[in-house]
Scaffold this motif. Structure first.
Motif, mmCIF file in Angstrom:
data_model
loop_
_atom_site.group_PDB
_atom_site.id
_atom_site.type_symbol
_atom_site.label_atom_id
_atom_site.label_comp_id
_atom_site.label_asym_id
_atom_site.label_seq_id
_atom_site.Cartn_x
_atom_site.Cartn_y
_atom_site.Cartn_z
ATOM 1 N N ASN A 197 0.823 -1.209 0.000
ATOM 2 C CA ASN A 197 0.000 0.000 0.000
ATOM 3 C C ASN A 197 0.854 1.255 0.000
ATOM 4 O OD1 ASN A 197 -2.259 -1.684 2.250
ATOM 5 N ND2 ASN A 197 -2.447 -1.495 0.041
ATOM 6 N N ASP A 200 2.090 1.953 -3.498
ATOM 7 C CA ASP A 200 1.069 2.546 -4.374
ATOM 8 C C ASP A 200 1.007 4.057 -4.173
ATOM 9 O OD1 ASP A 200 0.389 0.099 -5.457
ATOM 10 O OD2 ASP A 200 -1.289 -0.239 -4.090
ATOM 11 N N LEU A 201 1.003 4.479 -2.916
ATOM 12 C CA LEU A 201 0.943 5.905 -2.599
ATOM 13 C C LEU A 201 2.254 6.598 -2.979
ATOM 14 C CD1 LEU A 201 -0.769 5.476 0.867
ATOM 15 C CD2 LEU A 201 -1.833 6.464 -1.169
ATOM 16 N N GLU A 204 2.421 7.335 -6.686
ATOM 17 C CA GLU A 204 1.551 8.447 -7.058
ATOM 18 C C GLU A 204 2.165 9.792 -6.675
ATOM 19 O OE1 GLU A 204 -2.921 10.196 -6.108
ATOM 20 O OE2 GLU A 204 -2.476 8.079 -5.733
ATOM 21 N N GLN A 274 -6.284 13.807 2.019
ATOM 22 C CA GLN A 274 -6.479 13.026 0.795
ATOM 23 C C GLN A 274 -5.596 11.779 0.804
ATOM 24 O OE1 GLN A 274 -4.994 14.454 -3.132
ATOM 25 N NE2 GLN A 274 -7.159 14.411 -3.709
ATOM 26 N N VAL A 275 -4.354 11.929 1.275
ATOM 27 C CA VAL A 275 -3.452 10.771 1.374
ATOM 28 C C VAL A 275 -4.040 9.734 2.321
ATOM 29 C CG1 VAL A 275 -1.187 9.989 2.179
ATOM 30 C CG2 VAL A 275 -1.370 12.081 0.814
ATOM 31 N N ARG A 277 -7.192 9.330 3.101
ATOM 32 C CA ARG A 277 -8.390 8.751 2.484
ATOM 33 C C ARG A 277 -8.011 7.665 1.485
ATOM 34 N NH1 ARG A 277 -10.842 13.081 2.070
ATOM 35 N NH2 ARG A 277 -10.063 13.832 0.075
ATOM 36 N N LYS A 278 -7.002 7.921 0.664
ATOM 37 C CA LYS A 278 -6.558 6.917 -0.305
ATOM 38 C C LYS A 278 -5.986 5.690 0.405
ATOM 39 C CE LYS A 278 -5.698 10.141 -4.094
ATOM 40 N NZ LYS A 278 -4.699 10.798 -4.972
ATOM 41 N N ARG A 281 -8.849 3.564 1.732
ATOM 42 C CA ARG A 281 -9.497 2.796 0.661
ATOM 43 C C ARG A 281 -8.674 1.571 0.285
ATOM 44 N NH1 ARG A 281 -11.153 8.198 -2.725
ATOM 45 N NH2 ARG A 281 -13.146 8.612 -1.679
ATOM 46 N N LEU A 282 -7.351 1.740 0.203
ATOM 47 C CA LEU A 282 -6.488 0.606 -0.101
ATOM 48 C C LEU A 282 -6.569 -0.456 0.996
ATOM 49 C CD1 LEU A 282 -3.309 2.499 -1.393
ATOM 50 C CD2 LEU A 282 -4.831 1.068 -2.766
#
Length: 318
Positions: A197, A200-201, A204, A274-275, A277-278, A281-282
């Motif tokens: 995870n 992934d962040l 981005e 926002q980070v 929140r993402k 979700r992951l």
């Protein structure tokens, strides 16, 4: 559970830890963590952090000590320094190979030593992450220079001060700085989140698209106010700009340069909600419950769970 003497180990590596648990975590291979039932307490997250920091330390050293080299030479030397067998050899030279990391594997250590991406090289990288977490970036940098970089490169350095390709070198340094501060930010901001995870962040936040967004947010007035010099070059490349900020902050305070650059980057460009929140979700896609996320990632104790749940809902509603 294997017993260990942190003081003896600290003497071996030449670093005194403020929190010995951080050192222990760097030595916990996943196989051993699973064997003793501490499934989440392994060194993979510190290894994620350590990789970015090792690359930054090497790049920083080359930038300051080898200005006469082309960027292609920087890349070649960096790759040479992080070869798996070189890192494994250093681990054994430190006297750590026979007892560390803690392993639950059935293979014998001398056989593991010959494998690519073996537990020893991964533990060494995790150790760099642990030193940084416990003692700060400058201590981790100085330790890695002393143990790994200087023994190989110091005797070959030249006294030439002129830079062969200043702008390319600046961007190369900036790329390593960006990856180092993003890895450190994610490691600290999102505790207990697995490496998959985090990666992934990480991808981005360091993407070319986001780098373009970052540089587009910088006004001419702000660039001038930063007083970094060469505004024409810095205004076109976020990597160059970030490297210049890092060099400026480090010149003012060597021990705080990395941390201050990270603070500037996060405050200026990152929407932390926002980070989060993402990340949530992951985690939920991976089957993590709201309760686990509230407690282990957002940091709310059981007695504060209701407040944590409200905060969770607030984040997810945006």
């Amino acid at each position: 559970m294997m017993e260990w003497n942190s003081e003896s180990l600290e003497n071996q590596i030449g670093i005194q830890f403020k929190h010995s648990d951080t050192l222990r975590l760097a030595l916990m291979h996943r196989s051993y963590a699973e064997q003793i039932g501490e499934y989440e307490q392994n060194n993979e997250r510190l290894n994620f952090l350590g990789h970015a920091l090792v690359n930054l330390v090497i790049t920083d050293y080359l930038y300051h000590n080898c200005p006469y080299l082309e960027v292609s030479n920087f890349k070649g030397l960096r790759d040479k320094l992080v070869e798996g067998q070189r890192l494994t050899k250093l681990w054994y030279q430190l006297g750590l190979g026979e007892g560390y990391p803690f392993l639950g594997l059935t293979q014998e250590r001398h056989r593991l030593r010959l494998q690519n991406h073996n537990p020893f090289e991964e533990a060494l990288i995790a150790l760099v992450g642990a030193i940084h977490q416990d003692r700060g970036f400058s201590q981790a940098r100085n330790w890695l220079v002393k143990q790994l970089i200087a023994p190989l490169l110091e005797r070959h350095l030249k006294k030439i001060k002129e830079r062969s390709s200043p702008n390319k070198q600046l961007r190369f340094l900036g790329d390593a700085v960006l990856k180092g501060i993003v890895a450190d930010y994610l490691y600290s901001y999102l505790p207990n989140v697995k490496v998959g995870n985090l990666n992934d962040l990480f991808k981005e936040l360091t993407s070319k698209e986001n780098q373009s967004n970052y540089i587009n947010q910088i006004t001419t007035e702000e660039l001038t106010a930063l007083n970094l010099g060469n505004e024409k070059v810095l205004g076109k490349s976020f990597k160059a700009l970030l490297a210049a900020v890092y060099l400026n902050r480090s010149a003012e305070n060597d021990k705080r340069g990395f941390a201050e650059t990270e603070n500037w980057f996060v405050e200026r460009f990152i929407d932390q909600e926002q980070v989060l929140r993402k990340a949530i979700r992951l985690l939920m896609e991976d089957g993590r419950s709201q309760k686990w996320i509230v407690r282990h990632v957002m940091g709310y104790e059981s007695k504060d769970y209701h407040a944590g749940r409200d905060r969770f809902n607030q984040v997810m509603e945006g």
